[in-house]
Design an enzyme around this catalytic site. Structure first.
Site, short mmCIF file in Angstrom:
data_model
loop_
_atom_site.label_atom_id
_atom_site.label_comp_id
_atom_site.label_asym_id
_atom_site.label_seq_id
_atom_site.Cartn_x
_atom_site.Cartn_y
_atom_site.Cartn_z
N ASP A 34 45.94 42.64 44.29
CA ASP A 34 44.98 42.03 43.38
C ASP A 34 43.65 41.77 44.08
O ASP A 34 43.62 41.44 45.27
CB ASP A 34 45.57 40.70 42.87
CG ASP A 34 44.87 40.21 41.61
OD1 ASP A 34 44.05 40.96 41.04
OD2 ASP A 34 45.12 39.06 41.21
N HIS A 51 38.60 49.69 43.48
CA HIS A 51 39.89 50.39 43.39
C HIS A 51 39.98 51.49 44.46
O HIS A 51 41.04 51.72 45.04
CB HIS A 51 40.07 50.99 41.99
CG HIS A 51 40.14 49.94 40.91
ND1 HIS A 51 40.86 48.78 41.05
CD2 HIS A 51 39.57 49.88 39.68
CE1 HIS A 51 40.75 48.05 39.94
NE2 HIS A 51 39.96 48.69 39.11
N LEU A 145 60.78 56.00 54.74
CA LEU A 145 60.21 54.93 53.92
C LEU A 145 60.27 55.34 52.46
O LEU A 145 59.93 56.47 52.11
CB LEU A 145 58.73 54.71 54.30
CG LEU A 145 57.97 53.72 53.40
CD1 LEU A 145 58.42 52.28 53.67
CD2 LEU A 145 56.46 53.82 53.62
C1 LIG Z 1 48.76 53.06 42.83
C2 LIG Z 1 47.44 53.27 43.45
C3 LIG Z 1 47.12 54.58 43.97
C4 LIG Z 1 46.59 52.26 43.53
C5 LIG Z 1 45.33 52.30 44.25
C6 LIG Z 1 44.32 51.43 43.65
C7 LIG Z 1 44.81 50.06 43.40
C8 LIG Z 1 45.06 49.20 44.58
C9 LIG Z 1 45.01 49.69 42.14
C10 LIG Z 1 45.38 48.33 41.70
C11 LIG Z 1 44.81 48.15 40.33
C12 LIG Z 1 44.67 46.77 39.89
C13 LIG Z 1 44.82 46.58 38.41
C14 LIG Z 1 44.39 45.79 40.76
C15 LIG Z 1 44.18 44.40 40.43
O1 LIG Z 1 42.89 44.04 40.91
P1 LIG Z 1 41.80 43.69 39.83
O2 LIG Z 1 40.94 44.85 39.56
O3 LIG Z 1 42.52 43.06 38.66
O4 LIG Z 1 40.96 42.62 40.58
P2 LIG Z 1 40.36 41.29 39.98
O5 LIG Z 1 41.54 40.35 39.88
O6 LIG Z 1 39.35 40.90 40.97
O7 LIG Z 1 39.81 41.61 38.61
#
Ligand SMILES: CC(C)=CCC/C(C)=C/CC/C(C)=C/COP(=O)(O)OP(=O)(O)O
Length: 266
Positions: A34, A51, A145
């Site tokens: 997150d 991301h 893994l």
């Molecule tokens: C599976 C894969 C290849 C993933 C790589 C990219 C990645 C880490 C994705 C997570 C997406 C996500 C909804 C994150 C939450 O942070 P947020 O955007 O909700 O952050 P915020 O809480 O600051 O809004």
């Protein structure tokens, strides 16, 4: 590089950082990654940049898991609720997931990583479904893994689909309701792919970054006895020092699973 179906990396030497004990490392670590958007906003960048850096942080963590001998890592990449985000962000995330798999497949093969996807894959774009299926097939015999990506995933939905499967078996008279127990139920959950003969698919340690203190519908059944670790670090900044901090905290916990220690004073 040709991708064969038999790349189980030879037993690699595990070099643990000082202070970590190999005998009490978690077998299975779960990650709620997150804070990507906040990381980007703090730099005046669009969420997509967050991301992108989040994806790099995931690969860093995957490599540390392999280096330190952790057997399973389950990462929450996209929740069922995330479909409600702006279309442009969803499209970007889908393309990012596909790129993540394609760009890292050679490394997964070389380094013995088995990829599994859990979640409602019927909602994923066809090209992501195919990329995921092909990568799962290519990596299925890898054994160092397990990398489980939860995509379009909801813990509640996983429980509902497990109930449906058991109900169908009861309906078909293959099973009596009174025969259903926890272990049979767990076998129907999507995470059963991360279980082995001696261990369940439940994470020992669940890490959530960015300071939020909730599970957000991730691994609801499986986290019953997980140790929880929350950090204010935003996911793109999660690296070796933060992972070490989480593992050190895990090793200081007293996991009783509801039982009292034999020699504890009453
Ligand atoms: C599976 C894969 C290849 C993933 C790589 C990219 C990645 C880490 C994705 C997570 C997406 C996500 C909804 C994150 C939450 O942070 P947020 O955007 O909700 O952050 P915020 O809480 O600051 O809004």
């Amino acid at each position: 590089m040709p991708l064969s179906n038999s790349t189980s990396a030879p037993a690699a030497e595990v070099l643990l950082p000082e202070g970590l004990r190999s005998e009490s490392l978690p077998r299975h670590v779960a990650l709620v990654m997150d804070g990507n958007s906040r990381w980007a906003a703090a730099r005046g960048l669009p969420p997509t940049d967050g991301h992108e850096h989040g994806m790099r942080a995931l690969m860093r963590t995957v490599r540390l898991c392999r280096a330190w001998g952790i057997r399973v890592v389950t990462a929450f990449g996209f929740s069922l609720e995330n479909w409600n985000r702006p279309k442009a962000e969803v499209d970007f995330l889908m393309a990012l997931i596909e790129r993540f798999i394609n760009d890292n497949l050679a490394e997964f093969m070389r380094e013995g990583t088995r990829l599994r996807i859990i979640g409602d894959r019927s909602r994923l774009p066809i090209s992501v479904q195919k990329t995921a299926r092909d990568a799962e097939e290519a990596t299925r015999n890898n054994s160092r893994l397990d990398l489980v990506l939860a995509i379009s995933y909801s813990g509640r939905m996983d429980i509902v689909q497990a109930c449906r499967k058991l109900a169908q078996k009861v309906d078909a008279k293959l099973l009596r309701p009174e025969d259903i127990d926890e272990s049979m139920f767990a076998d129907e959950l999507q995470t059963s792919c991360a279980a082995d003969e001696s261990s369940s698919s439940c994470p020992d340690l669940l890490i959530r970054t960015s300071g939020e203190l909730r599970l957000s519908n991730f691994l609801l059944w499986q986290s019953a006895y997980s140790e929880l670790f929350f950090t204010d670090t935003l996911w793109p900044d999660f690296g070796e020092a933060q992972y070490l901090q989480a593992l050190t905290a895990f090793q200081s916990r007293d996991r009783r699973f509801g039982a009292r220690k034999h020699n504890a004073a009453l």
